[in-house]
Design an enzyme around this catalytic site. Structure first.
Site, mmCIF file in Angstrom:
data_model
loop_
_atom_site.group_PDB
_atom_site.id
_atom_site.type_symbol
_atom_site.label_atom_id
_atom_site.label_comp_id
_atom_site.label_asym_id
_atom_site.label_seq_id
_atom_site.Cartn_x
_atom_site.Cartn_y
_atom_site.Cartn_z
ATOM 1 N N ASP A 228 7.466 2.581 10.331
ATOM 2 C CA ASP A 228 6.545 1.850 9.759
ATOM 3 C C ASP A 228 5.355 1.306 11.070
ATOM 4 O O ASP A 228 6.266 0.163 11.549
ATOM 5 C CB ASP A 228 6.058 0.877 8.838
ATOM 6 C CG ASP A 228 6.881 1.878 6.829
ATOM 7 O OD1 ASP A 228 7.748 2.156 7.621
ATOM 8 O OD2 ASP A 228 6.695 1.337 6.150
ATOM 9 N N HIS A 230 1.603 1.090 10.284
ATOM 10 C CA HIS A 230 0.697 0.118 9.861
ATOM 11 C C HIS A 230 -0.552 -0.425 10.571
ATOM 12 O O HIS A 230 -0.612 -1.337 9.968
ATOM 13 C CB HIS A 230 1.222 -0.703 8.799
ATOM 14 C CG HIS A 230 1.936 0.043 7.769
ATOM 15 N ND1 HIS A 230 1.249 0.553 6.520
ATOM 16 C CD2 HIS A 230 3.580 -0.118 7.372
ATOM 17 C CE1 HIS A 230 2.410 1.087 5.222
ATOM 18 N NE2 HIS A 230 3.409 0.199 5.629
ATOM 19 N N ASP A 257 3.862 6.170 7.043
ATOM 20 C CA ASP A 257 3.666 5.091 7.461
ATOM 21 C C ASP A 257 2.553 4.379 8.404
ATOM 22 O O ASP A 257 3.274 3.402 8.989
ATOM 23 C CB ASP A 257 4.354 3.734 6.429
ATOM 24 C CG ASP A 257 4.409 3.447 5.478
ATOM 25 O OD1 ASP A 257 4.332 4.781 5.135
ATOM 26 O OD2 ASP A 257 4.717 3.102 4.284
ATOM 27 N N ASP A 260 -2.608 1.613 7.241
ATOM 28 C CA ASP A 260 -3.089 1.054 6.180
ATOM 29 C C ASP A 260 -2.833 -0.171 6.875
ATOM 30 O O ASP A 260 -1.819 -0.469 7.537
ATOM 31 C CB ASP A 260 -2.343 1.630 4.602
ATOM 32 C CG ASP A 260 -2.650 2.413 3.889
ATOM 33 O OD1 ASP A 260 -4.417 2.695 4.047
ATOM 34 O OD2 ASP A 260 -2.378 3.272 2.816
ATOM 35 N N ARG A 261 -2.432 -1.197 5.558
ATOM 36 C CA ARG A 261 -3.093 -2.842 5.683
ATOM 37 C C ARG A 261 -2.809 -3.166 6.916
ATOM 38 O O ARG A 261 -4.173 -4.015 7.382
ATOM 39 C CB ARG A 261 -1.403 -2.574 6.061
ATOM 40 C CG ARG A 261 -0.013 -2.794 4.608
ATOM 41 C CD ARG A 261 -0.533 -3.578 3.800
ATOM 42 N NE ARG A 261 -0.243 -3.241 2.623
ATOM 43 C CZ ARG A 261 0.057 -4.324 1.026
ATOM 44 N NH1 ARG A 261 -1.155 -5.740 1.715
ATOM 45 N NH2 ARG A 261 0.938 -4.155 0.711
ATOM 46 N N ASN A 289 5.023 7.397 3.128
ATOM 47 C CA ASN A 289 3.833 7.475 0.911
ATOM 48 C C ASN A 289 2.804 7.095 1.617
ATOM 49 O O ASN A 289 1.990 6.607 0.318
ATOM 50 C CB ASN A 289 4.932 6.189 0.026
ATOM 51 C CG ASN A 289 5.180 4.944 0.753
ATOM 52 O OD1 ASN A 289 5.711 4.827 1.900
ATOM 53 N ND2 ASN A 289 4.081 4.185 0.296
ATOM 54 N N HIS A 290 2.773 6.363 2.897
ATOM 55 C CA HIS A 290 1.065 5.821 3.085
ATOM 56 C C HIS A 290 0.376 7.030 3.337
ATOM 57 O O HIS A 290 -1.377 6.512 3.627
ATOM 58 C CB HIS A 290 0.471 4.546 3.801
ATOM 59 C CG HIS A 290 1.068 3.485 3.226
ATOM 60 N ND1 HIS A 290 0.074 2.351 2.396
ATOM 61 C CD2 HIS A 290 2.148 2.615 2.320
ATOM 62 C CE1 HIS A 290 0.344 1.809 1.638
ATOM 63 N NE2 HIS A 290 1.638 1.615 1.290
ATOM 64 N N HIS A 338 11.521 9.001 5.443
ATOM 65 C CA HIS A 338 10.396 7.900 5.347
ATOM 66 C C HIS A 338 11.129 6.733 4.288
ATOM 67 O O HIS A 338 11.660 5.652 4.363
ATOM 68 C CB HIS A 338 9.236 7.886 5.145
ATOM 69 C CG HIS A 338 8.596 6.771 4.753
ATOM 70 N ND1 HIS A 338 8.292 6.047 5.656
ATOM 71 C CD2 HIS A 338 7.568 6.424 3.828
ATOM 72 C CE1 HIS A 338 7.695 4.841 5.289
ATOM 73 N NE2 HIS A 338 7.633 4.917 4.147
ATOM 74 N N ARG A 386 10.329 -0.292 -6.610
ATOM 75 C CA ARG A 386 9.134 -0.310 -6.154
ATOM 76 C C ARG A 386 7.795 -0.246 -7.508
ATOM 77 O O ARG A 386 6.253 -0.274 -7.582
ATOM 78 C CB ARG A 386 8.004 0.694 -5.300
ATOM 79 C CG ARG A 386 9.056 0.172 -4.369
ATOM 80 C CD ARG A 386 8.818 1.233 -2.608
ATOM 81 N NE ARG A 386 9.970 0.528 -1.673
ATOM 82 C CZ ARG A 386 9.020 0.221 -1.050
ATOM 83 N NH1 ARG A 386 7.507 -0.096 -0.535
ATOM 84 N NH2 ARG A 386 9.844 -0.492 -0.146
ATOM 85 N N HIS A 413 10.116 2.030 5.619
ATOM 86 C CA HIS A 413 9.277 2.531 4.389
ATOM 87 C C HIS A 413 9.730 0.416 3.972
ATOM 88 O O HIS A 413 8.870 0.006 3.060
ATOM 89 C CB HIS A 413 10.000 2.822 3.062
ATOM 90 C CG HIS A 413 9.518 3.704 1.525
ATOM 91 N ND1 HIS A 413 8.561 3.210 1.732
ATOM 92 C CD2 HIS A 413 10.112 3.197 0.869
ATOM 93 C CE1 HIS A 413 7.874 2.711 0.620
ATOM 94 N NE2 HIS A 413 9.249 3.495 -0.345
#
Length: 484
Positions: A228, A230, A257, A260-261, A289-290, A338, A386, A413
């Site tokens: 990731d 991000h 990923d 995001d964030r 997943n993002h 991922h 999660r 992840h």
């Protein structure tokens, strides 16, 4: 008059809770969870311990565990408003706005004069109304037209005063990419014409790929796998400083990923896509997943795209993310995905190849589990911390690798203190490439180099570098920023 001594377990539990609170303040969330757990073992009838542990789980994005703990706090004390508050926050983070709304309504009933609760309730009500409106005007999947097919970037004019990177003709070159990286580094934007060109050309490349991509690495050559990133663009530049730019001789696999964030997600995605256009075999990209509408709506990418590019780009990225492959196999030996593995045994690589990936991730099934699952230390399978996917043990990893004649599973992840973690008797490696995640976790980042023919993992770790003063989640929805 004789006074009763306080139960030593109760006072010890309070000490542990105080230690846990200190660990939490120092962003040591895993340690905080361990200490709250010890406090709960001594006194399980204190709702505060459960709610505090729920908050620590939320910080680690373990929303399923947070919901369980907050529900337990409510069970212990149904008038403890913080239990509903913590559960509502976890539901919100998962995009379950209607469930969150019920909890914030209860917080408001229990604490009618709490301005914070009133604000969150209002934001939640707005989110639910927006969802209902979007559902009402949505077009059935079968009738949806491709956004990409309605865009012709050639017709977009570049103003004479534009001084940034330019693509001459149809080809994305290394010179263009280097100029673009320099512009991004100085917080300049790329003209929409070139941004469209990059995303549309990447779409064509991804569209032709299978859901499971085989990556050949000739003897004496190598490949680098990153986890990731991000939206942490300046840390991505640091990876390239340490390990070289992507090229045919120096290929990378980015394992989902991308966005995001972090608040430089547009710069990240245009960089990765530009390298894909420049030389498709220099960079491989997997879905995380993002890379999905529901996550991008909550965690900042959608707002950032709207701010830096346009509304149309929001729809275009959502479409192109559905074309990203789900997994890769390097030299027939290293399986890279991922999230993780499956709720059933016997899944073959051919089953993964057969997944129809051109959609938003479903809430169950192979595609969901590939993107969301996590390893666990115990054998067998367990519920996901999660709240999506599952947890799988070393025996599950071993059987999957044996069934498919593979040696190693690499996944991402999860944030790790050292940027990586080796588990399941050395058969599974988690790699995470966003150091000091969200500007607060204090973790290192890592990447893995594999050299053929032996394909032994060589792990390199690195620390975060400074970035301009734009906070993580700067473009996220108001209601989620409140919890970070």
């Amino acid at each position: 008059m004789e006074t009763k001594n306080e139960n030593p377990d109760v006072s010890r539990a309070e000490e542990l809770k105080n230690q846990a609170n200190e660990a939490f303040k120092g962003h040591k969330y895993s340690s905080a969870i361990d200490l709250y757990t010890k406090a709960i073992e001594l006194n399980s009838n204190n709702a505060v311990y459960w709610a505090n542990r729920a908050f620590a789980h939320t910080k680690l994005e373990e929303y399923g565990s947070a919901i369980q703990d907050a529900s337990k706090a409510i069970e212990v004390d149904s008038r403890y408003s913080k239990g509903y508050y913590r559960r509502g926050a976890a539901y919100l983070a998962m995009g379950k706005f209607k469930d969150a709304l019920k909890d914030f309504q209860q917080v408001k009933r229990l604490s009618p004069n709490d301005p914070d609760a009133t604000r969150k309730l209002r934001e939640c009500e707005k989110a639910v109304m927006k969802i209902k409106f979007e559902e009402a005007i949505s077009v059935p999947v079968s009738e949806r037209r491709s956004v990409a097919e309605s865009i012709d970037f050639h017709t977009i004019e570049v103003e004479p005063q534009y001084s940034g990177a330019r693509i001459e003709g149809e080809e994305v070159t290394l010179d263009f990419v280097k100029t673009m990286l320099e512009d991004f580094k100085n917080q300049k934007t790329l003209h929409k014409r070139y941004a469209y060109q990059i995303v549309l050309q990447t779409r064509q490349i991804l569209l032709a790929l299978p859901s499971l991509v085989d990556i050949p690495v000739p003897n004496g050559k190598h490949i680098t796998v990153c986890g990731d990133v991000h939206g942490q663009f300046y840390d991505l530049l640091n990876i390239f400083e340490l390990n070289g730019l992507p090229s045919e001789e120096n290929p990378y696999l980015f394992n989902g990923d991308f966005v995001d964030r972090g608040s430089f997600s547009v710069e990240i995605i245009l960089t990765l896509f530009a390298f894909k256009c420049m030389c498709p075999s220099s960079i491989y990209l997997a879905r995380g997943n993002h890379e999905s509408k529901s996550m991008n709506k909550i965690y900042g990418f959608e707002g950032e795209v709207r701010s830096k590019l346009s509304e149309k780009f929001v729809d275009l990225f959502a479409e192109v993310f559905c074309y990203l492959p789900l997994a890769h196999v390097i030299n027939g030996k290293v399986f890279v995905v991922h999230g993780g593995l499956f709720s059933v045994d016997g899944v073959k690589l051919s089953d993964i190849s057969a997944i129809d990936r051109f959609c938003e991730p479903p809430e169950e099934g192979l595609m969901c589990e590939l993107l969301w699952s996590d390893p666990q230390p115990l054998p067998g399978r367990g519920p996901s911390k999660r709240g999506v996917g599952l947890s799988f043990g070393g025996d599950v990893t071993k059987r999957f690798l044996e069934d498919n004649n593979l040696d190693l599973l690499v996944r991402s992840h999860e944030v790790k203190d050292e940027g990586y973690e080796v588990e399941h008797d050395g058969k599974l490696i988690t790699v995470f490439s966003a150091p000091n995640y969200c500007d607060q976790m204090g973790n290192k980042g890592a990447f893995i180099r594999f050299e053929a023919p032996d394909m032994k993992p060589n792990i390199v770790t690195f620390s975060a570098v400074p970035h301009p003063d734009v906070k993580p989640m700067a473009y996220a929805n108001n209601f989620l920023r409140m919890f970070n």
